[in-house]
Motif scaffolding. Structure first.
Motif, PDB file in Angstrom:
ATOM      1  N   LYS A 263      31.954 138.099  96.559  1.00 44.99           N
ATOM      2  CA  LYS A 263      31.724 139.504  96.958  1.00 44.99           C
ATOM      3  C   LYS A 263      32.163 140.471  95.855  1.00 44.99           C
ATOM      4  CE  LYS A 263      32.372 138.802 101.906  1.00 44.99           C
ATOM      5  NZ  LYS A 263      33.549 138.178 102.510  1.00 44.99           N
ATOM      6  N   ILE A 264      32.999 139.990  94.945  1.00 43.51           N
ATOM      7  CA  ILE A 264      33.524 140.861  93.875  1.00 43.51           C
ATOM      8  C   ILE A 264      32.498 140.940  92.738  1.00 43.51           C
ATOM      9  CG2 ILE A 264      35.437 141.155  92.235  1.00 43.51           C
ATOM     10  CD1 ILE A 264      37.088 139.332  94.208  1.00 43.51           C
ATOM     11  N   GLU A 265      32.138 142.174  92.376  1.00 46.54           N
ATOM     12  CA  GLU A 265      31.054 142.354  91.397  1.00 46.54           C
ATOM     13  C   GLU A 265      31.359 141.677  90.054  1.00 46.54           C
ATOM     14  OE1 GLU A 265      29.541 146.305  91.148  1.00 46.54           O
ATOM     15  OE2 GLU A 265      28.093 145.750  89.604  1.00 46.54           O
ATOM     16  N   SER A 266      32.602 141.773  89.608  1.00 47.44           N
ATOM     17  CA  SER A 266      32.929 141.190  88.288  1.00 47.44           C
ATOM     18  C   SER A 266      32.785 139.663  88.326  1.00 47.44           C
ATOM     19  CB  SER A 266      34.344 141.587  87.871  1.00 47.44           C
ATOM     20  OG  SER A 266      35.264 141.129  88.830  1.00 47.44           O
ATOM     21  N   VAL A 267      33.068 139.061  89.487  1.00 45.15           N
ATOM     22  CA  VAL A 267      32.912 137.604  89.628  1.00 45.15           C
ATOM     23  C   VAL A 267      31.423 137.244  89.536  1.00 45.15           C
ATOM     24  CG1 VAL A 267      33.199 135.658  91.231  1.00 45.15           C
ATOM     25  CG2 VAL A 267      35.031 137.346  90.964  1.00 45.15           C
ATOM     26  N   ARG A 268      30.606 138.064  90.173  1.00 46.02           N
ATOM     27  CA  ARG A 268      29.153 137.813  90.113  1.00 46.02           C
ATOM     28  C   ARG A 268      28.637 137.998  88.691  1.00 46.02           C
ATOM     29  NH1 ARG A 268      29.371 141.026  94.578  1.00 46.02           N
ATOM     30  NH2 ARG A 268      28.226 142.755  93.645  1.00 46.02           N
TER      31      ARG A 268
ATOM     32  N   ALA B  31      22.800 136.079  97.472  1.00 48.09           N
ATOM     33  CA  ALA B  31      21.509 136.180  96.772  1.00 48.09           C
ATOM     34  C   ALA B  31      21.053 137.638  96.714  1.00 48.09           C
ATOM     35  CB  ALA B  31      20.475 135.319  97.475  1.00 48.09           C
ATOM     36  N   LYS B  32      21.338 138.362  97.792  1.00 51.05           N
ATOM     37  CA  LYS B  32      20.972 139.790  97.818  1.00 51.05           C
ATOM     38  C   LYS B  32      21.754 140.557  96.748  1.00 51.05           C
ATOM     39  CE  LYS B  32      22.550 143.616 100.067  1.00 51.05           C
ATOM     40  NZ  LYS B  32      22.866 144.642 100.994  1.00 51.05           N
ATOM     41  N   LEU B  33      23.050 140.286  96.662  1.00 51.25           N
ATOM     42  CA  LEU B  33      23.889 140.993  95.689  1.00 51.25           C
ATOM     43  C   LEU B  33      23.462 140.666  94.257  1.00 51.25           C
ATOM     44  CD1 LEU B  33      27.356 140.577  97.464  1.00 51.25           C
ATOM     45  CD2 LEU B  33      26.010 142.675  97.272  1.00 51.25           C
ATOM     46  N   LEU B  34      23.083 139.413  94.014  1.00 49.89           N
ATOM     47  CA  LEU B  34      22.588 139.047  92.675  1.00 49.89           C
ATOM     48  C   LEU B  34      21.271 139.779  92.381  1.00 49.89           C
ATOM     49  CD1 LEU B  34      23.165 135.167  92.387  1.00 49.89           C
ATOM     50  CD2 LEU B  34      24.359 136.973  91.131  1.00 49.89           C
ATOM     51  N   SER B  35      20.402 139.853  93.412  1.00 47.71           N
ATOM     52  CA  SER B  35      19.118 140.548  93.244  1.00 47.71           C
ATOM     53  C   SER B  35      19.360 142.018  92.916  1.00 47.71           C
ATOM     54  CB  SER B  35      18.274 140.461  94.519  1.00 47.71           C
ATOM     55  OG  SER B  35      18.035 139.123  94.840  1.00 47.71           O
ATOM     56  N   GLU B  36      20.351 142.617  93.605  1.00 51.20           N
ATOM     57  CA  GLU B  36      20.662 144.034  93.344  1.00 51.20           C
ATOM     58  C   GLU B  36      21.164 144.235  91.909  1.00 51.20           C
ATOM     59  OE1 GLU B  36      21.719 145.654  97.841  1.00 51.20           O
ATOM     60  OE2 GLU B  36      23.309 144.802  96.608  1.00 51.20           O
TER      61      GLU B  36
END
Ligand code: F6P
Length: 319
Positions: free
Chosen positions: A77-82, A109-114
């Motif tokens: 859920k953490i953006e820097s981790v993604r 998958a949604k967060l990666l797409s964003e």
């Protein structure tokens, strides 16, 4: 796109292997390289990635679980981790990712797409709680398993004139409980989508017994109540011995049904075909027998899995 990655994430479900196999073989047939990420988003973060060829996915179609392994990885859920995960994929030359899993995996998958990374989501969960699809990979097998177990409980309850309170999985979705209730002809089904009260349920059980039933079965979706406490209350109330059974993770394992293998194979192949057509940020479903795809961001932000009240009504009408 030159190289496609595939991972399974969250709770495993029977049929995930069939979906991986279809992604790999369709990808190779269309000229892509395919690699597998072990242990879901956690393995992605750790760079636990293997190259896959046609034979890497031999002999897995009929096996439960997921040969790639899976994990729950809240840190995703953490953006820097993604962002670190995207770097790992870039280092491995992975240009697009197919994610097979439940709602948490879809969220990933949604967060990666964003963040602009091309992803396709496949619904793999026994809970059947995903928006945009009538059924999910693994639901049919889990239902068969639950039905098989409840049938066995019925035999022994009938012999002993007992009541069974059976907890099935589903997290916060009553689909597994309702379908099992219809398939097993139980006396009551308790699901999160329909308010219920103990008094009414207990009264219905008493009525059934007064009407000559030798036994009673109540199917309870998990997270509804303490089934052991319910069993002791029912025993005190009816005078009939009552046993609680939690089916638990038994429902997650086992050989996938033919229907799940076919569904997973269709969805896995479709995911790669969509990428081949230049699509990304999509999630796949099946509606009226046909494969469909939606924008994954829209699916998670605006769509909801529909409660099938007609299933609930039917379970009660036929009891
Ligand atoms: O999402 C699948 C599921 O089996 C749910 O039905 C259940 O609530 C949950 O996973 C159990 O999770 P875990 O395997 O982490 O105990």
């Amino acid at each position: 796109i030159k190289k496609i990655g595939v991972l399974t994430s969250g709770g495993d479900s029977p049929g995930m292997n069939a979906a991986i196999r279809a992604v790999v073989r369709t990808g190779l047939d269309l000229g892509y390289q395919v690699c597998g990420v072990r242990d879901g988003y956690l393995g992605l973060h750790e760079g636990n990635i293997i190259e896959l060829n046609r034979t890497s996915v031999s002999d897995i179609l009929n096996r439960g679980g997921t040969f790639l392994g899976t994990a729950r990885f809240p840190a995703f859920k953490i953006e820097s981790v993604r962002a670190e995960c995207i770097e790992v994929m870039k280092d491995h030359g992975i240009d697009a990712l197919v994610v097979i899993g439940g709602d948490g995996s879809y969220m990933g998958a949604k967060l990666l797409s964003e963040m602009g990374y091309p992803c396709i989501g496949l619904p793999g969960t026994i809970d059947n709680d995903i928006a945009g699809t009538y059924t999910t990979i693994g639901f049919d097998t889990a239902l068969d398993t639950a039905v098989n177990c409840i049938d066995r409980l019925r035999d022994t309850c009938s012999s002993h004139k007992r009541i069974a309170v059976v907890e099935v999985m589903g997290r916060h979705c009553g689909d597994l409980a309702m379908s099992a209730a219809i398939a097993c002809g139980v006396e009551a089904v308790l699901v999160p989508e329909k308010p219920w009260d103990k008094e009414t349920v207990y009264h219905q059980i008493e009525e059934g017994i007064a009407g000559g039933k030798r036994h009673a079965i109540i199917v309870v979706c998990e997270n509804q109540t303490d089934v052991h406490q319910m069993a002791s209350e029912l025993e005190a109330r009816t005078g009939l011995e009552t046993r609680a059974t939690v089916l638990g993770h038994i429902q997650r394992g086992g050989t996938p049904s033919a229907a799940d293998r076919v569904l997973a194979s269709r969805m896995g192949a479709y995911a790669v075909q969509l990428l081949h057509q230049g699509q990304s940020g999509r999630c796949i479903g099946i509606m009226r027998g046909a494969l469909v795809h939606y924008d994954i961001i829209e699916c998670l932000n605006t769509m909801k899995h529909q409660f099938r009240s007609e299933m609930y009504d039917l379970a009660y009408a036929l009891r």
